[in-house]
Design a protein around this motif. Structure first.
Motif, PDB file in Angstrom:
ATOM      1  N   LEU A 211      28.195  46.919  46.149  1.00 51.30           N
ATOM      2  CA  LEU A 211      26.732  46.987  46.107  1.00 51.30           C
ATOM      3  C   LEU A 211      26.124  46.241  47.291  1.00 51.30           C
ATOM      4  O   LEU A 211      26.459  45.081  47.544  1.00 51.30           O
ATOM      5  CB  LEU A 211      26.214  46.375  44.804  1.00 51.30           C
TER       6      LEU A 211
ATOM      7  N   GLN B 217      20.664  44.224  49.170  1.00 52.47           N
ATOM      8  CA  GLN B 217      19.289  44.523  48.771  1.00 52.47           C
ATOM      9  C   GLN B 217      19.174  44.981  47.319  1.00 52.47           C
ATOM     10  O   GLN B 217      18.079  45.033  46.750  1.00 52.47           O
ATOM     11  CB  GLN B 217      18.660  45.576  49.700  1.00 52.47           C
ATOM     12  N   LEU B 218      20.303  45.311  46.678  1.00 55.49           N
ATOM     13  CA  LEU B 218      20.290  45.712  45.265  1.00 55.49           C
ATOM     14  C   LEU B 218      20.585  44.545  44.330  1.00 55.49           C
ATOM     15  O   LEU B 218      20.445  44.677  43.118  1.00 55.49           O
ATOM     16  CB  LEU B 218      21.292  46.841  45.016  1.00 55.49           C
ATOM     17  N   TRP B 219      20.977  43.410  44.875  1.00 58.71           N
ATOM     18  CA  TRP B 219      21.346  42.286  44.025  1.00 58.71           C
ATOM     19  C   TRP B 219      20.148  41.748  43.240  1.00 58.71           C
ATOM     20  O   TRP B 219      20.245  41.488  42.040  1.00 58.71           O
ATOM     21  CB  TRP B 219      21.956  41.164  44.872  1.00 58.71           C
TER      22      TRP B 219
ATOM     23  N   PRO C  38      17.182  43.178  42.308  1.00 63.49           N
ATOM     24  CA  PRO C  38      16.747  44.004  41.171  1.00 63.49           C
ATOM     25  C   PRO C  38      17.676  43.881  39.956  1.00 63.49           C
ATOM     26  O   PRO C  38      17.208  43.849  38.814  1.00 63.49           O
ATOM     27  CB  PRO C  38      16.761  45.429  41.743  1.00 63.49           C
TER      28      PRO C  38
ATOM     29  N   VAL D 133      19.925  50.120  38.638  1.00 62.30           N
ATOM     30  CA  VAL D 133      19.779  50.678  39.986  1.00 62.30           C
ATOM     31  C   VAL D 133      20.735  51.851  40.179  1.00 62.30           C
ATOM     32  O   VAL D 133      21.770  51.955  39.506  1.00 62.30           O
ATOM     33  CB  VAL D 133      20.039  49.608  41.076  1.00 62.30           C
TER      34      VAL D 133
ATOM     35  N   PHE E 251      22.967  53.886  43.167  1.00 62.12           N
ATOM     36  CA  PHE E 251      23.502  53.745  44.521  1.00 62.12           C
ATOM     37  C   PHE E 251      24.642  54.721  44.716  1.00 62.12           C
ATOM     38  O   PHE E 251      25.613  54.724  43.948  1.00 62.12           O
ATOM     39  CB  PHE E 251      23.975  52.306  44.756  1.00 62.12           C
TER      40      PHE E 251
ATOM     41  N   TYR F 150      24.151  51.517  38.118  1.00 70.22           N
ATOM     42  CA  TYR F 150      24.642  50.153  37.918  1.00 70.22           C
ATOM     43  C   TYR F 150      23.658  49.392  37.027  1.00 70.22           C
ATOM     44  O   TYR F 150      22.443  49.419  37.257  1.00 70.22           O
ATOM     45  CB  TYR F 150      24.808  49.435  39.256  1.00 70.22           C
TER      46      TYR F 150
END
Length: 304
Positions: free
Chosen positions: A165, A168-170, A172, A179, A181, A186
Protein backbone atom coordinates in the motif's frame (compact mmCIF):
# COMPACT_ATOMS: atom_id res chain seq x y z
CA UNK A 1 -6.88 13.75 27.03
CA UNK A 2 -10.13 14.75 28.79
CA UNK A 3 -10.32 17.64 31.26
CA UNK A 4 -13.06 17.11 33.85
CA UNK A 5 -14.27 19.71 36.35
CA UNK A 6 -17.00 19.48 38.96
CA UNK A 7 -18.42 22.98 38.81
CA UNK A 8 -20.91 22.38 41.63
CA UNK A 9 -21.15 19.66 44.27
CA UNK A 10 -24.28 20.69 46.17
CA UNK A 11 -27.70 19.12 46.26
CA UNK A 12 -31.11 20.70 46.96
CA UNK A 13 -29.99 24.30 47.61
CA UNK A 14 -26.85 26.36 46.95
CA UNK A 15 -24.63 27.39 49.84
CA UNK A 16 -22.09 30.25 50.06
CA UNK A 17 -19.26 27.75 49.55
CA UNK A 18 -21.04 25.19 47.34
CA UNK A 19 -22.86 25.64 44.03
CA UNK A 20 -25.49 23.28 42.75
CA UNK A 21 -24.87 20.24 40.61
CA UNK A 22 -22.91 20.53 37.37
CA UNK A 23 -19.97 18.79 35.69
CA UNK A 24 -18.08 19.94 32.62
CA UNK A 25 -15.70 17.96 30.44
CA UNK A 26 -13.51 19.12 27.55
CA UNK A 27 -12.12 16.92 24.82
CA UNK A 28 -10.49 17.75 21.51
CA UNK A 29 -11.85 21.30 21.42
CA UNK A 30 -15.37 20.24 22.41
CA UNK A 31 -17.18 20.72 25.72
CA UNK A 32 -19.85 18.63 27.44
CA UNK A 33 -21.95 19.89 30.36
CA UNK A 34 -23.87 17.46 32.57
CA UNK A 35 -26.57 19.18 34.64
CA UNK A 36 -26.76 22.93 35.09
CA UNK A 37 -27.74 23.87 38.61
CA UNK A 38 -27.92 27.37 40.01
CA UNK A 39 -24.45 28.94 40.08
CA UNK A 40 -23.03 26.94 37.17
CA UNK A 41 -22.12 30.06 35.19
CA UNK A 42 -20.27 31.60 38.13
CA UNK A 43 -18.36 28.39 38.77
CA UNK A 44 -17.44 28.22 35.09
CA UNK A 45 -16.16 31.81 35.18
CA UNK A 46 -14.11 31.07 38.29
CA UNK A 47 -12.57 28.11 36.50
CA UNK A 48 -11.79 30.23 33.46
CA UNK A 49 -13.77 28.00 31.10
CA UNK A 50 -16.18 29.34 28.50
CA UNK A 51 -19.78 28.27 27.80
CA UNK A 52 -19.52 29.18 24.11
CA UNK A 53 -17.93 25.91 22.87
CA UNK A 54 -20.38 23.64 24.72
CA UNK A 55 -21.56 21.09 22.16
CA UNK A 56 -24.01 19.19 24.32
CA UNK A 57 -25.79 19.58 27.65
CA UNK A 58 -26.98 16.36 29.32
CA UNK A 59 -29.57 16.36 32.10
CA UNK A 60 -29.88 13.54 34.59
CA UNK A 61 -33.43 14.61 35.52
CA UNK A 62 -35.62 17.67 35.88
CA UNK A 63 -35.38 18.60 39.56
CA UNK A 64 -34.58 22.29 39.99
CA UNK A 65 -31.14 21.79 41.55
CA UNK A 66 -30.03 20.14 38.30
CA UNK A 67 -31.63 22.37 35.66
CA UNK A 68 -32.42 25.79 37.16
CA UNK A 69 -29.26 27.37 35.74
CA UNK A 70 -30.18 26.58 32.13
CA UNK A 71 -32.04 29.78 31.05
CA UNK A 72 -29.18 32.02 32.13
CA UNK A 73 -26.64 29.69 30.55
CA UNK A 74 -28.47 29.83 27.21
CA UNK A 75 -28.61 33.63 27.34
CA UNK A 76 -24.89 33.84 28.08
CA UNK A 77 -24.12 31.50 25.19
CA UNK A 78 -26.24 33.69 22.92
CA UNK A 79 -24.55 36.87 24.13
CA UNK A 80 -21.20 35.25 23.30
CA UNK A 81 -22.36 35.30 19.67
CA UNK A 82 -22.74 31.57 19.41
CA UNK A 83 -24.46 30.44 16.22
CA UNK A 84 -23.78 26.70 16.18
CA UNK A 85 -26.66 24.37 17.13
CA UNK A 86 -26.71 23.04 20.70
CA UNK A 87 -27.71 19.45 21.45
CA UNK A 88 -29.60 18.88 24.71
CA UNK A 89 -30.03 15.31 26.02
CA UNK A 90 -32.34 14.25 28.83
CA UNK A 91 -35.33 12.14 29.87
CA UNK A 92 -38.62 12.09 27.99
CA UNK A 93 -40.37 15.47 28.23
CA UNK A 94 -37.08 17.34 27.79
CA UNK A 95 -38.24 19.63 24.98
CA UNK A 96 -41.36 20.64 26.93
CA UNK A 97 -39.38 21.39 30.10
CA UNK A 98 -36.74 23.41 28.26
CA UNK A 99 -39.48 25.22 26.34
CA UNK A 100 -41.07 26.28 29.62
CA UNK A 101 -37.74 27.51 31.00
CA UNK A 102 -37.14 29.45 27.78
CA UNK A 103 -40.08 31.72 28.54
CA UNK A 104 -37.42 33.94 30.14
CA UNK A 105 -34.87 33.30 27.37
CA UNK A 106 -37.06 33.33 24.25
CA UNK A 107 -34.66 34.65 21.61
CA UNK A 108 -31.45 32.77 20.90
CA UNK A 109 -29.14 33.12 17.88
CA UNK A 110 -28.63 29.37 17.70
CA UNK A 111 -30.81 26.30 17.23
CA UNK A 112 -31.66 23.91 20.06
CA UNK A 113 -31.77 20.23 19.16
CA UNK A 114 -33.20 17.61 21.49
CA UNK A 115 -32.54 13.95 22.15
CA UNK A 116 -35.17 12.59 24.53
CA UNK A 117 -34.19 9.39 26.31
CA UNK A 118 -36.85 6.71 26.51
CA UNK A 119 -34.94 3.42 26.79
CA UNK A 120 -33.11 1.99 29.83
CA UNK A 121 -29.85 2.33 27.89
CA UNK A 122 -29.01 4.54 24.91
CA UNK A 123 -25.85 5.50 23.03
CA UNK A 124 -25.30 8.82 21.27
CA UNK A 125 -22.38 9.00 18.85
CA UNK A 126 -20.67 12.40 19.01
CA UNK A 127 -18.03 11.65 16.38
CA UNK A 128 -14.76 11.35 18.27
CA UNK A 129 -16.41 10.38 21.56
CA UNK A 130 -19.57 8.60 22.70
CA UNK A 131 -22.21 9.37 25.32
CA UNK A 132 -24.00 6.48 27.03
CA UNK A 133 -27.15 7.13 29.07
CA UNK A 134 -28.44 4.54 31.55
CA UNK A 135 -31.51 4.59 33.74
CA UNK A 136 -31.03 4.81 37.52
CA UNK A 137 -33.47 4.70 40.44
CA UNK A 138 -34.74 8.05 41.74
CA UNK A 139 -38.26 9.26 42.56
CA UNK A 140 -38.53 10.69 39.02
CA UNK A 141 -37.08 9.31 35.78
CA UNK A 142 -33.33 9.81 36.05
CA UNK A 143 -30.26 8.81 34.04
CA UNK A 144 -26.56 8.40 34.62
CA UNK A 145 -24.03 9.08 31.86
CA UNK A 146 -20.79 7.69 30.52
CA UNK A 147 -18.40 9.74 28.42
CA UNK A 148 -16.24 7.35 26.42
CA UNK A 149 -13.28 8.06 24.16
CA UNK A 150 -12.19 4.94 22.34
CA UNK A 151 -8.65 4.46 21.10
CA UNK A 152 -7.80 2.59 17.94
CA UNK A 153 -4.90 0.20 17.71
CA UNK A 154 -1.51 1.20 16.34
CA UNK A 155 -1.02 1.39 12.60
CA UNK A 156 1.08 -1.61 11.54
CA UNK A 157 3.58 -0.14 9.07
CA UNK A 158 5.10 -3.53 8.21
CA UNK A 159 1.70 -4.96 7.32
CA UNK A 160 1.00 -1.99 5.05
CA UNK A 161 4.34 -2.46 3.32
CA UNK A 162 3.77 -6.21 2.84
CA UNK A 163 0.41 -5.41 1.24
CA UNK A 164 2.16 -2.95 -1.07
CA UNK A 165 0.00 0.00 0.00
CA UNK A 166 1.39 3.43 -0.92
CA UNK A 167 1.96 5.90 1.92
CA UNK A 168 -0.88 8.19 0.80
CA UNK A 169 -3.39 5.43 1.68
CA UNK A 170 -2.10 4.89 5.20
CA UNK A 171 -3.86 7.87 6.79
CA UNK A 172 -7.35 7.04 5.41
CA UNK A 173 -7.00 3.50 6.76
CA UNK A 174 -5.86 4.84 10.15
CA UNK A 175 -9.02 6.95 10.24
CA UNK A 176 -11.21 3.88 9.67
CA UNK A 177 -11.89 4.27 5.97
CA UNK A 178 -12.00 1.50 3.37
CA UNK A 179 -9.73 2.13 0.37
CA UNK A 180 -9.41 0.76 -3.15
CA UNK A 181 -6.00 0.21 -4.75
CA UNK A 182 -5.15 -1.55 -8.01
CA UNK A 183 -8.52 -3.26 -8.14
CA UNK A 184 -8.41 -4.55 -4.55
CA UNK A 185 -10.29 -3.43 -1.42
CA UNK A 186 -8.39 -2.79 1.82
CA UNK A 187 -10.06 -2.43 5.23
CA UNK A 188 -8.58 -0.87 8.41
CA UNK A 189 -8.41 -4.20 10.25
CA UNK A 190 -5.84 -5.37 7.68
CA UNK A 191 -3.28 -2.83 8.91
CA UNK A 192 -4.39 -1.84 12.43
CA UNK A 193 -3.44 -3.50 15.71
CA UNK A 194 -5.88 -4.39 18.47
CA UNK A 195 -7.83 -1.48 20.02
CA UNK A 196 -6.04 0.16 22.94
CA UNK A 197 -7.56 1.25 26.24
CA UNK A 198 -9.52 4.49 25.90
CA UNK A 199 -10.89 6.84 28.57
CA UNK A 200 -14.18 6.45 30.43
CA UNK A 201 -15.88 8.87 32.82
CA UNK A 202 -19.08 7.83 34.63
CA UNK A 203 -21.39 10.36 36.27
CA UNK A 204 -24.52 9.61 38.29
CA UNK A 205 -26.49 11.47 40.92
CA UNK A 206 -29.86 11.23 42.65
CA UNK A 207 -30.32 7.50 42.81
CA UNK A 208 -30.32 4.45 44.97
CA UNK A 209 -27.54 1.93 44.29
CA UNK A 210 -28.48 -0.18 41.27
CA UNK A 211 -27.01 -3.02 39.26
CA UNK A 212 -27.27 -0.71 36.25
CA UNK A 213 -24.77 1.71 37.80
CA UNK A 214 -22.36 -1.09 38.68
CA UNK A 215 -22.51 -2.52 35.17
CA UNK A 216 -22.26 0.80 33.32
CA UNK A 217 -19.52 2.22 35.54
CA UNK A 218 -17.38 -0.92 35.20
CA UNK A 219 -13.67 -0.07 34.93
CA UNK A 220 -14.29 3.68 34.61
CA UNK A 221 -11.19 5.83 34.90
CA UNK A 222 -13.26 8.28 36.96
CA UNK A 223 -16.54 7.50 38.74
CA UNK A 224 -18.39 10.63 39.91
CA UNK A 225 -21.18 9.51 42.23
CA UNK A 226 -23.65 11.17 44.51
CA UNK A 227 -23.05 10.94 48.22
CA UNK A 228 -26.01 12.77 49.65
CA UNK A 229 -25.36 11.65 53.21
CA UNK A 230 -22.19 10.86 55.12
CA UNK A 231 -23.76 10.51 58.55
CA UNK A 232 -24.21 6.82 59.48
CA UNK A 233 -27.70 7.50 60.88
CA UNK A 234 -29.03 8.79 57.52
CA UNK A 235 -29.40 5.38 55.85
CA UNK A 236 -33.18 5.29 56.26
CA UNK A 237 -33.53 8.84 54.96
CA UNK A 238 -31.45 7.91 51.90
CA UNK A 239 -33.82 5.01 51.18
CA UNK A 240 -36.94 7.14 51.61
CA UNK A 241 -35.74 9.94 49.31
CA UNK A 242 -33.97 7.62 46.86
CA UNK A 243 -30.49 8.96 47.39
CA UNK A 244 -27.20 7.34 48.36
CA UNK A 245 -24.90 7.40 51.34
CA UNK A 246 -21.14 7.73 51.02
CA UNK A 247 -20.77 4.06 51.92
CA UNK A 248 -23.22 2.80 49.32
CA UNK A 249 -21.35 4.81 46.68
CA UNK A 250 -18.04 3.34 47.88
CA UNK A 251 -19.42 -0.18 47.61
CA UNK A 252 -20.55 0.54 44.04
CA UNK A 253 -17.08 1.85 43.16
CA UNK A 254 -15.52 -1.28 44.60
CA UNK A 255 -17.92 -3.62 42.76
CA UNK A 256 -17.45 -1.75 39.46
CA UNK A 257 -13.66 -1.85 39.84
CA UNK A 258 -13.26 1.81 38.90
CA UNK A 259 -9.90 3.57 39.09
CA UNK A 260 -11.07 6.42 41.32
CA UNK A 261 -14.27 7.86 42.77
CA UNK A 262 -15.34 11.44 43.48
CA UNK A 263 -18.26 11.92 45.83
CA UNK A 264 -20.60 14.82 45.04
CA UNK A 265 -24.18 16.16 45.45
CA UNK A 266 -23.99 16.67 49.21
CA UNK A 267 -26.96 17.47 51.41
CA UNK A 268 -26.97 21.09 52.66
CA UNK A 269 -26.99 19.60 56.16
CA UNK A 270 -23.51 18.17 55.45
CA UNK A 271 -21.05 21.10 55.69
CA UNK A 272 -17.91 19.02 56.20
CA UNK A 273 -17.98 15.86 54.06
CA UNK A 274 -14.26 15.25 54.67
CA UNK A 275 -14.89 14.08 58.22
CA UNK A 276 -16.50 10.89 56.89
CA UNK A 277 -13.85 10.11 54.28
CA UNK A 278 -11.77 7.73 56.47
CA UNK A 279 -14.76 5.34 56.70
CA UNK A 280 -15.29 5.60 52.94
CA UNK A 281 -11.68 4.76 52.07
CA UNK A 282 -11.87 1.63 54.19
CA UNK A 283 -14.36 0.38 51.60
CA UNK A 284 -12.81 1.95 48.50
CA UNK A 285 -9.35 3.47 49.07
CA UNK A 286 -9.13 5.70 45.99
CA UNK A 287 -12.05 7.96 46.89
CA UNK A 288 -12.26 11.68 47.61
CA UNK A 289 -14.97 14.00 48.85
CA UNK A 290 -14.88 16.38 45.89
CA UNK A 291 -15.19 20.14 46.25
CA UNK A 292 -16.44 22.76 43.80
CA UNK A 293 -13.83 23.24 41.10
CA UNK A 294 -12.33 19.77 41.53
CA UNK A 295 -10.45 19.14 38.29
CA UNK A 296 -8.50 16.33 36.68
CA UNK A 297 -6.82 15.63 33.35
CA UNK A 298 -7.35 12.06 32.21
CA UNK A 299 -4.87 10.90 29.59
CA UNK A 300 -4.45 7.70 27.64
CA UNK A 301 -2.33 5.06 29.32
CA UNK A 302 1.30 5.04 28.31
CA UNK A 303 2.37 1.99 26.39
CA UNK A 304 5.53 -0.02 26.91
Amino acid sequence: MIDVCLLGTGGMMPLPYRYLTAMMARYNGKSILIDCGEGTQIAMKQKGWSPKPIDVICFTHFHADHISGLPGMLLTMGNAERTEPLLIIGPKGLEKVVGALRMIAPELPFELRFHELSQPFEQIDMGDYRIEAFRVNHNVICYGYNLIVERAGRFQVEKAKILGLPVQLWNPLQKGNVVEFEGKTYTPDMVMGSPRKGIKVTYCTDTRPTRSIEENAAHADLFICEGMYGEPDKQQKAREHKHMTFYEAANLAKAAEVSQMWLTHYSPSLPWPDQYLPQVTKIFPNAITAKDGQTIELDFEEEN
